[in-house]
Design an enzyme around this catalytic site. Structure first.
Site, short mmCIF file in Angstrom:
data_model
loop_
_atom_site.label_atom_id
_atom_site.label_comp_id
_atom_site.label_asym_id
_atom_site.label_seq_id
_atom_site.Cartn_x
_atom_site.Cartn_y
_atom_site.Cartn_z
N HIS A 76 0.85 -1.19 0.00
CA HIS A 76 0.00 0.00 0.00
C HIS A 76 0.89 1.23 0.00
O HIS A 76 2.00 1.21 0.53
CB HIS A 76 -0.92 0.01 1.23
N ASP A 78 -7.97 -4.58 -0.61
CA ASP A 78 -8.41 -5.33 -1.78
C ASP A 78 -8.10 -6.81 -1.69
O ASP A 78 -8.70 -7.61 -2.40
CB ASP A 78 -7.75 -4.76 -3.05
#
Length: 455
Positions: free
Chosen positions: A333, A392
């Site tokens: 991320h 996700d």
């Protein structure tokens, strides 16, 4: 005429030749980015974003200062100063739906009282309608195989039905935002049904029911029998809340700020944000994770063989597997380095759902990849901070177990994130009166013009 039409959608030899020319003349030496101290992706070498604005809407904590040194820490997400864990645990424990309550918080800055929440829920319910014939004239016409494109077109077409479409005053933009938040589930689900109808499937269009939450209405409108379980609705509701906002710097929200700063209308702004969210490096990553695992499950014969799983992950990084992008989707991320709090919530429910629905083998494979991927990435890539599973990674598996169609994975993200986009658009309009315009350094040398016959 037929050949001309086909040419429109073919990459011809001429296009390939021009593409080579395009690629050659657009290439920039990567060393020049370092030389001129360009922050590619508006991030420094450690992945920290360049400060481009101020916001009171949400905050992300991924580091802490220890003895004067900034070090990674478990990730935290705050909406209007409230920890997302407290907010989600609050409405889960009270056994009421959270989407409407947290929408109020993000838009208006305070948690609502019971009366304020009741009034706000009624406001959203009143706005769960589309203009007359909109479904027939817009959604049913040329339905797209990609629901994000279908949604974007519907948003842009709403402009034509709004007599005050270009009014950017706060009251009017708030009206438009509340309309879009309420209409989004309908446009998403109806667009999905319209495309399936064009493929020869039955068409059913159900109106949203007053009294049902946003999550309940999505499931009810989506399914032919209109049935869903409370657990399904609760988990979808939680997913919507977790996706609502993520600071001002994520790509689609920054797009919202950039486009808003130009003075354009709400519908154009939201369509631009949708275009950003569709990308596989942003909101489209959840379907990429799902597709990657589907490929993994066919290539890896023994899901419990860690050596076989490791080999697949190495092949991903070496661009030998799946889409050959060199990415392990769902891992890493831009901000979080130790943990993504949203992924932690999903993981809790994934385990519970997997047990109930018989997906324990799939869950174990996901858990193996989550454990192994950071180590494999560390061996193969130079990384400047930790790598962790992001939101996700598990969201696609949750949606799969909820029996939601993959075509709607990213649109569901958008259904939630439009709340954040609306809040940030209102914040930009209230506080900033300058168009966002960063600098780019030109590298092309100046040249004297050469007449056509002399070239």
């Amino acid at each position: 005429m037929g050949n001309v039409e086909n040419t429109l959608f073919d990459v011809t030899d001429e296009i390939l030749e021009l593409a080579d020319l395009c690629a050659t003349n657009n290439a920039i030496d990567k060393e020049l980015y370092t030389k001129y101290e360009v922050k590619r992706g508006l991030r420094d070498v450690n992945g920290k974003g360049v400060l481009a604005g101020l916001t009171s809407i949400s905050d992300i904590i991924a580091t802490k200062v220890v003895d004067g040194v900034e070090v990674p820490t478990a990730g935290s997400l705050y909406y209007r100063g409230y920890n997302i864990k407290d907010l989600v645990n609050g409405f889960l424990k009270a056994k009421h739906y959270g989407f409407e309550e947290i929408t109020y918080l993000l838009l208006f800055g305070d948690l609502p009282t019971e009366k304020q929440l009741e009034n706000f829920q009624n406001t959203l319910t009143e706005r769960r309608s589309l203009p007359p014939n909109f479904v027939r004239d817009v959604i049913m016409k040329a339905p797209s195989r990609d629901m994000m494109n279908s949604l974007s077109r519907s948003i842009l077409n709403l402009y034509s039905y709004d007599a005050k479409a270009d009014d950017t005053s706060i009251p009017n933009v708030l009206r438009q935002s509340l309309n879009l938040i309420s209409q989004f589930p309908m446009m998403m689900v109806y667009g999905y049904h319209a495309y399936n109808y064009r493929k020869g499937e039955d068409l059913f269009i159900y109106a949203p029911k007053p009294g049902l939450s946003t999550a309940e209405n999505i499931l009810m409108m989506l399914r032919e029998n209109r049935k869903y379980t409370k657990l399904e609705a609760r988990i979808l509701d939680m997913a919507l809340v977790l996706h609502m906002d993520h600071g001002g710097g994520n790509n689609s929200t920054f797009t919202t700020h950039v486009v808003t700063s130009s003075g354009t209308d709400t519908y154009s702004t939201m369509a631009a944000a949708m275009a950003s969210l569709k990308g596989p490096k942003h909101g489209g990553a959840n379907i990429k994770v799902t597709n990657m695992f589907e490929d993994m499950k066919t290539v890896v014969k023994d899901w419990e063989d860690k050596d076989e799983v490791r080999k697949y992950l190495v092949d991903l990084l070496e661009k030998k597997a799946f889409d050959k992008s060199g990415l392990i989707y769902g891992m890493g991320h831009a901000i979080y380095s130790v943990s993504d709090p949203r992924a932690e919530f999903f993981k809790k429910f994934v385990k519970q759902l997997a047990k109930e629905k018989g997906f324990e083998k799939e869950y174990n494979l996901y858990e193996t990849v989550e454990m192994m991927a950071p180590e494999v990435i560390g061996e193969k890539r130079k990384i400047y901070k930790g790598v962790n599973a992001n939101v996700d990674f598990y969201s696609g598996l949750v949606y799969h177990m909820l029996d939601l169609p993959p075509a709607l994975y990213t649109p569901i993200f958008a259904t939630a994130r439009i709340v954040g986009w609306s809040a940030h658009r209102l914040e930009e309009l209230k506080n900033v009166d300058k168009i966002i315009r960063p600098a780019y350094k030109a590298l092309c040398p100046h040249k004297d013009y050469i007449k056509l016959e002399d070239r």
